[in-house]
Scaffold this motif. Structure first.
Motif, PDB file in Angstrom:
ATOM      1  N   LEU B 198       0.956  -1.450  -0.073  1.00 24.45           N
ATOM      2  CA  LEU B 198       0.276  -0.012  -0.236  1.00 24.45           C
ATOM      3  C   LEU B 198       0.712   0.730  -0.270  1.00 24.45           C
ATOM      4  O   LEU B 198       0.190   2.362  -0.504  1.00 24.45           O
ATOM      5  CB  LEU B 198      -1.234   0.381   1.501  1.00 24.45           C
ATOM      6  N   PHE B 203      -1.556   4.366  -1.722  1.00 26.56           N
ATOM      7  CA  PHE B 203      -2.075   4.465  -0.965  1.00 26.56           C
ATOM      8  C   PHE B 203      -2.258   4.411   0.739  1.00 26.56           C
ATOM      9  O   PHE B 203      -3.090   5.256   1.243  1.00 26.56           O
ATOM     10  CB  PHE B 203      -2.936   2.864  -1.275  1.00 26.56           C
ATOM     11  N   LEU B 212      -5.643   3.136   9.091  1.00 25.72           N
ATOM     12  CA  LEU B 212      -5.961   1.852   7.543  1.00 25.72           C
ATOM     13  C   LEU B 212      -5.913   0.487   7.945  1.00 25.72           C
ATOM     14  O   LEU B 212      -6.606  -0.306   7.751  1.00 25.72           O
ATOM     15  CB  LEU B 212      -5.234   2.951   6.513  1.00 25.72           C
ATOM     16  N   ARG B 215      -8.071  -1.408  10.421  1.00 21.63           N
ATOM     17  CA  ARG B 215      -9.410  -1.190   8.930  1.00 21.63           C
ATOM     18  C   ARG B 215      -8.875  -2.650   8.613  1.00 21.63           C
ATOM     19  O   ARG B 215     -10.275  -3.304   8.893  1.00 21.63           O
ATOM     20  CB  ARG B 215     -10.322   0.056   8.797  1.00 21.63           C
ATOM     21  N   LEU B 216      -8.441  -2.357   8.510  1.00 20.23           N
ATOM     22  CA  LEU B 216      -7.752  -3.627   7.338  1.00 20.23           C
ATOM     23  C   LEU B 216      -7.868  -4.939   8.296  1.00 20.23           C
ATOM     24  O   LEU B 216      -8.423  -5.627   7.837  1.00 20.23           O
ATOM     25  CB  LEU B 216      -7.109  -3.494   6.179  1.00 20.23           C
ATOM     26  N   ARG B 218      -8.878  -5.583  10.935  1.00 19.90           N
ATOM     27  CA  ARG B 218     -10.351  -5.955  11.286  1.00 19.90           C
ATOM     28  C   ARG B 218     -11.016  -6.498  10.186  1.00 19.90           C
ATOM     29  O   ARG B 218     -11.797  -8.037  10.707  1.00 19.90           O
ATOM     30  CB  ARG B 218     -10.846  -4.765  11.798  1.00 19.90           C
TER      31      ARG B 218
END
Lengths: 260, 260
Positions: B198, B203, B212, B215-216, B218
């Motif tokens: 990423l 990104f 970020l 969240r990924l 989780r």
């Protein structure tokens, strides 16, 4: 809760089964029916007779061409499946489905589709792979093919029991604050974007699919992505495409390696 | 156990309902049907068509004049009843009926009859009073009259579930065959690879993490990835990195857009 459960019939051949489905639904308090590419006229004297007073459900049912259209706004799609397939998929019992419904339908935006296939051949693998899970009604292995409306009846009955149960035990569940889940349409948009990107980066060859997209679907659907998570994933795909060959958002820079 | 459950239809008017009842029974592994004073020919082209291969059950069904004859050898008779009657009677739910069956049918001489009335008027009070208990399928109060075969389907389904449950002291649910799950170490290796990629594609900026990676994580952990799935995801990351800046597997192509 029951008003946010949709029955989806794909490729139905017999009007009587559509009418009988409407009756089974109305008996159990369901009212949302969608017909995908029916292979018969939905409203005939036979369907109206078998609906036995529930034909308003058939009258109101949208007729669409594809499963995607029928479930675009649904947050969970469950396909009725008679047999186990080559690609294992989350499989639940009708009872377990019922038990999941109050949680699934806790958010006011949530909507569940129960998807039923053709009388003669059920759902295709492509259709089954658009579903988060499959539900199998346990049957006699020597005689396993239920009548379509009978299958709807069993699942609608489990929906009603779950609703009655949730209604009577309305005690505060251990609810996590719910983020809105991605809708079926948003998920399909993501999968299309994912496939394009994987082709762009040379990881996926549609001529040699090796079940790649099916496996990625299964993985992703299992996680039940929230809308925000899907937005992150799409952002990653866009950045991947740009990085592989497109232009940057700042504009100006161009790379011409699309064909390379 | 299932072979000692009898379905009794009283005063049926429509041959199609007799055929559909036979199909529903056979689907659920029941085979013992008795017809009391039917108001139609049980075997017609319509009943055979609706039986869809289960018409042997109709062929074998005795036709008798009274409920007494049909249930003479039964140790428990349960009448399907749509409405509460003036005379209170033990009333059970379909689920409670299923739960009772293993005990009721424990003795080899025991036999249970499930009794269904006329399409238009159900069971008479006299008939209901010949039953040990009544079973009521919960329905929409505005539209409570189930199709006869649909009612048989629901009760036969509960019989089958009870039988499966009693049968499976082996806790073997209908579990999907499990692929090995990714280990913790494999997952951490994946997350590190994901973060590098990423950053490569622009990104992710570790100086502005915006949660970020959390969240990924989780999202990914919620799906409980299998080892094989994680391998696919790592393959995609490798292809993304190559596409973004390295050489393609075919060799040759170079892009110098790492900083861009």
């Amino acid at each position: 809760m029951l008003e946010r459960i949709r029955i989806v019939l794909i490729g139905t051949s017999h009007p009587g089964n559509i009418g009988a489905t409407a009756r089974a639904m109305h008996n159990m308090g369901l009212g949302d029916l969608a017909l995908v590419a029916p292979r018969c006229q939905p409203l005939t004297s036979e369907s109206i007779s078998r609906a036995s007073g529930a034909d308003h459900i058939v009258h109101a049912a949208p007729v669409v061409e594809t499963l995607e259209e029928a479930v675009a706004d649904c947050t969970l799609a469950v396909g009725a499946s008679a047999r186990s397939r080559t690609l294992p998929w989350p499989m639940i019992t009708p009872r377990a489905l019922g038990e999941r419904l109050p949680t699934e339908l806790a958010g006011s935006e949530s909507r569940v589709a129960l998807v039923f296939g053709r009388e003669d051949s059920g759902l295709t693998n492509a259709e089954l792979q658009r579903c988060h899970a499959h539900v199998h009604i346990p049957t006699n292995s020597d005689f396993s093919s239920l009548n379509l409306a009978a299958a709807v009846q069993v699942l609608a009955y489990e929906c009603r029991l779950a609703w009655l149960e949730a209604d009577s035990s309305d005690a505060g569940q251990e609810d996590e604050p719910h983020q809105p889940l991605a809708s079926h349409g948003e998920l399909e948009g993501y999968f299309a974007h994912l496939e394009r990107t994987l082709i762009t980066i040379g990881f996926h060859d549609p001529a040699l699919p090796r079940q790649l997209m099916a496996r990625l679907r299964r993985f992703t659907l299992r996680a039940r992505p929230e809308r925000m998570e899907l937005n992150i994933l799409r952002g990653i795909l866009t950045a991947t495409e740009k990085s592989a060959g497109g232009s940057t958002p700042e504009g100006g820079r161009q790379r011409d390696n699309r064909q390379a």
